[in-house]
Design a protein around this motif. Structure first.
Motif, PDB file in Angstrom:
ATOM      1  N   UNK A 118       8.602 -62.816 -20.294  1.00 52.07           N
ATOM      2  CA  UNK A 118       7.637 -62.210 -21.211  1.00 52.07           C
ATOM      3  C   UNK A 118       7.528 -63.127 -22.421  1.00 52.07           C
ATOM      4  N   UNK A 119       6.331 -63.686 -22.626  1.00 54.17           N
ATOM      5  CA  UNK A 119       6.136 -64.602 -23.748  1.00 54.17           C
ATOM      6  C   UNK A 119       5.872 -63.825 -25.029  1.00 54.17           C
ATOM      7  N   UNK A 120       4.914 -62.913 -24.980  1.00 56.64           N
ATOM      8  CA  UNK A 120       4.592 -62.124 -26.166  1.00 56.64           C
ATOM      9  C   UNK A 120       3.979 -60.791 -25.756  1.00 56.64           C
ATOM     10  N   UNK A 121       4.025 -59.845 -26.667  1.00 62.52           N
ATOM     11  CA  UNK A 121       3.408 -58.537 -26.462  1.00 62.52           C
ATOM     12  C   UNK A 121       2.615 -58.221 -27.721  1.00 62.52           C
ATOM     13  N   UNK A 122       1.350 -57.847 -27.516  1.00 62.12           N
ATOM     14  CA  UNK A 122       0.493 -57.506 -28.655  1.00 62.12           C
ATOM     15  C   UNK A 122      -0.055 -56.109 -28.436  1.00 62.12           C
ATOM     16  N   UNK A 123       0.086 -55.256 -29.452  1.00 64.49           N
ATOM     17  CA  UNK A 123      -0.466 -53.902 -29.378  1.00 64.49           C
ATOM     18  C   UNK A 123      -1.911 -53.971 -29.835  1.00 64.49           C
ATOM     19  N   UNK A 124      -2.838 -53.582 -28.952  1.00 64.65           N
ATOM     20  CA  UNK A 124      -4.262 -53.651 -29.267  1.00 64.65           C
ATOM     21  C   UNK A 124      -4.766 -52.360 -29.894  1.00 64.65           C
ATOM     22  N   UNK A 125      -4.279 -51.217 -29.402  1.00 59.69           N
ATOM     23  CA  UNK A 125      -4.658 -49.934 -29.993  1.00 59.69           C
ATOM     24  C   UNK A 125      -3.588 -48.901 -29.723  1.00 59.69           C
ATOM     25  N   UNK A 126      -3.487 -47.966 -30.646  1.00 61.48           N
ATOM     26  CA  UNK A 126      -2.514 -46.884 -30.533  1.00 61.48           C
ATOM     27  C   UNK A 126      -3.166 -45.683 -29.865  1.00 61.48           C
ATOM     28  N   UNK A 127      -2.456 -45.046 -28.959  1.00 61.81           N
ATOM     29  CA  UNK A 127      -2.992 -43.896 -28.249  1.00 61.81           C
ATOM     30  C   UNK A 127      -2.372 -42.603 -28.731  1.00 61.81           C
ATOM     31  N   UNK A 128      -3.178 -41.543 -28.733  1.00 61.79           N
ATOM     32  CA  UNK A 128      -2.715 -40.226 -29.152  1.00 61.79           C
ATOM     33  C   UNK A 128      -2.402 -39.416 -27.898  1.00 61.79           C
ATOM     34  N   UNK A 129      -1.125 -39.283 -27.574  1.00 63.85           N
ATOM     35  CA  UNK A 129      -0.708 -38.563 -26.376  1.00 63.85           C
ATOM     36  C   UNK A 129       0.383 -37.565 -26.743  1.00 63.85           C
ATOM     37  N   UNK A 130       0.600 -36.590 -25.850  1.00 61.32           N
ATOM     38  CA  UNK A 130       1.573 -35.536 -26.111  1.00 61.32           C
ATOM     39  C   UNK A 130       2.679 -35.520 -25.067  1.00 61.32           C
ATOM     40  N   UNK A 150      -9.854 -40.686 -12.649  1.00 55.11           N
ATOM     41  CA  UNK A 150     -10.734 -41.825 -12.386  1.00 55.11           C
ATOM     42  C   UNK A 150     -11.771 -41.915 -13.504  1.00 55.11           C
ATOM     43  N   UNK A 151     -12.141 -43.141 -13.857  1.00 55.17           N
ATOM     44  CA  UNK A 151     -13.248 -43.364 -14.781  1.00 55.17           C
ATOM     45  C   UNK A 151     -12.972 -42.893 -16.194  1.00 55.17           C
ATOM     46  N   UNK A 152     -13.928 -42.135 -16.755  1.00 55.08           N
ATOM     47  CA  UNK A 152     -13.820 -41.712 -18.151  1.00 55.08           C
ATOM     48  C   UNK A 152     -12.698 -40.710 -18.379  1.00 55.08           C
ATOM     49  N   UNK A 153     -12.224 -40.075 -17.326  1.00 55.22           N
ATOM     50  CA  UNK A 153     -11.137 -39.102 -17.467  1.00 55.22           C
ATOM     51  C   UNK A 153      -9.815 -39.772 -17.844  1.00 55.22           C
ATOM     52  N   UNK A 154      -9.726 -41.084 -17.695  1.00 54.04           N
ATOM     53  CA  UNK A 154      -8.487 -41.793 -18.029  1.00 54.04           C
ATOM     54  C   UNK A 154      -8.448 -42.242 -19.483  1.00 54.04           C
ATOM     55  N   UNK A 155      -9.491 -41.938 -20.249  1.00 54.45           N
ATOM     56  CA  UNK A 155      -9.499 -42.379 -21.647  1.00 54.45           C
ATOM     57  C   UNK A 155      -8.444 -41.651 -22.467  1.00 54.45           C
ATOM     58  N   UNK A 156      -7.885 -42.357 -23.428  1.00 58.46           N
ATOM     59  CA  UNK A 156      -6.902 -41.798 -24.345  1.00 58.46           C
ATOM     60  C   UNK A 156      -7.465 -41.956 -25.750  1.00 58.46           C
ATOM     61  N   UNK A 157      -7.404 -40.870 -26.536  1.00 57.08           N
ATOM     62  CA  UNK A 157      -7.911 -40.931 -27.905  1.00 57.08           C
ATOM     63  C   UNK A 157      -7.099 -41.921 -28.729  1.00 57.08           C
ATOM     64  N   UNK A 158      -7.771 -42.523 -29.688  1.00 53.59           N
ATOM     65  CA  UNK A 158      -7.090 -43.498 -30.534  1.00 53.59           C
ATOM     66  C   UNK A 158      -6.365 -42.790 -31.663  1.00 53.59           C
ATOM     67  N   UNK A 159      -5.218 -43.340 -32.024  1.00 54.92           N
ATOM     68  CA  UNK A 159      -4.402 -42.780 -33.091  1.00 54.92           C
ATOM     69  C   UNK A 159      -4.455 -43.735 -34.270  1.00 54.92           C
ATOM     70  N   UNK A 160      -4.781 -43.199 -35.454  1.00 54.11           N
ATOM     71  CA  UNK A 160      -4.962 -44.062 -36.621  1.00 54.11           C
ATOM     72  C   UNK A 160      -3.827 -43.962 -37.636  1.00 54.11           C
ATOM     73  N   UNK A 161      -2.885 -43.040 -37.431  1.00 52.14           N
ATOM     74  CA  UNK A 161      -1.827 -42.869 -38.421  1.00 52.14           C
ATOM     75  C   UNK A 161      -0.652 -43.840 -38.235  1.00 52.14           C
ATOM     76  N   UNK A 162      -0.641 -44.589 -37.120  1.00 51.92           N
ATOM     77  CA  UNK A 162       0.363 -45.624 -36.906  1.00 51.92           C
ATOM     78  C   UNK A 162      -0.320 -46.985 -36.996  1.00 51.92           C
ATOM     79  N   UNK A 163       0.331 -47.911 -37.686  1.00 46.80           N
ATOM     80  CA  UNK A 163      -0.275 -49.235 -37.821  1.00 46.80           C
ATOM     81  C   UNK A 163      -0.042 -50.070 -36.569  1.00 46.80           C
ATOM     82  N   UNK A 164      -0.902 -51.083 -36.378  1.00 42.69           N
ATOM     83  CA  UNK A 164      -0.766 -51.955 -35.218  1.00 42.69           C
ATOM     84  C   UNK A 164       0.329 -52.915 -35.428  1.00 42.69           C
TER      85      UNK A 164
END
Length: 120
Positions: free
Chosen positions: A83-95, A106-120
């Motif tokens: 593993x050379x590097x890992x970059x977080x592109x976006x934070x997901x809001x999951x429970x 499948x498709x749009x059902x796999x989307x995860x809402x974005x979480x803005x309270x944690x920094x990248x």
């Protein structure tokens, strides 16, 4: 020194210190070293973290992406030299701690809402 202390000291040398803080639900880009002949190149693998396991030297993440209509999951050992590097592109809001239910969606059902309270 006991055997466990010796093992811990050897493992401590192998731990990476430059890893970002990763949570389940995050979209990450993992740079994987691939050997072709005598040369190494870095191939990016981008997807959603659906599971995290263990801790210390054995810590792994499972990253899922859909490639040409087929779901592909890879398990990465975080402290591996491959593993050379890992970059977080976006934070997901999951429970949940494990997002295995995304396998059935499948498709749009796999989307995860974005979480803005944690920094990248």
């Amino acid at each position: 020194m006991s055997a466990q202390e010796i093992i811990r000291s050897i493992e401590a040398e192998q731990l990476k210190s430059d890893l970002p803080i990763i949570y389940v639900g995050d979209t990450v880009k993992v740079g994987v070293k691939i050997k072709e002949g005598q040369k190494y190149r870095i191939q990016p693998y981008e997807g959603v973290v659906i599971a995290m396991r263990n801790g210390g030297i054995n810590e792994t993440i499972t990253v899922r992406r859909v490639f040409q209509g087929i779901g592909v999951e890879r398990v990465f050992l975080l402290h591996s030299p491959r593993i050379d590097n890992i970059k977080v592109l976006r934070r997901g809001k999951v429970r949940r701690a494990k997002l295995y239910y995304l396998r059935k969606r499948v498709g749009k059902a796999t989307r995860i809402k974005q979480r803005f309270d944690r920094s990248l």
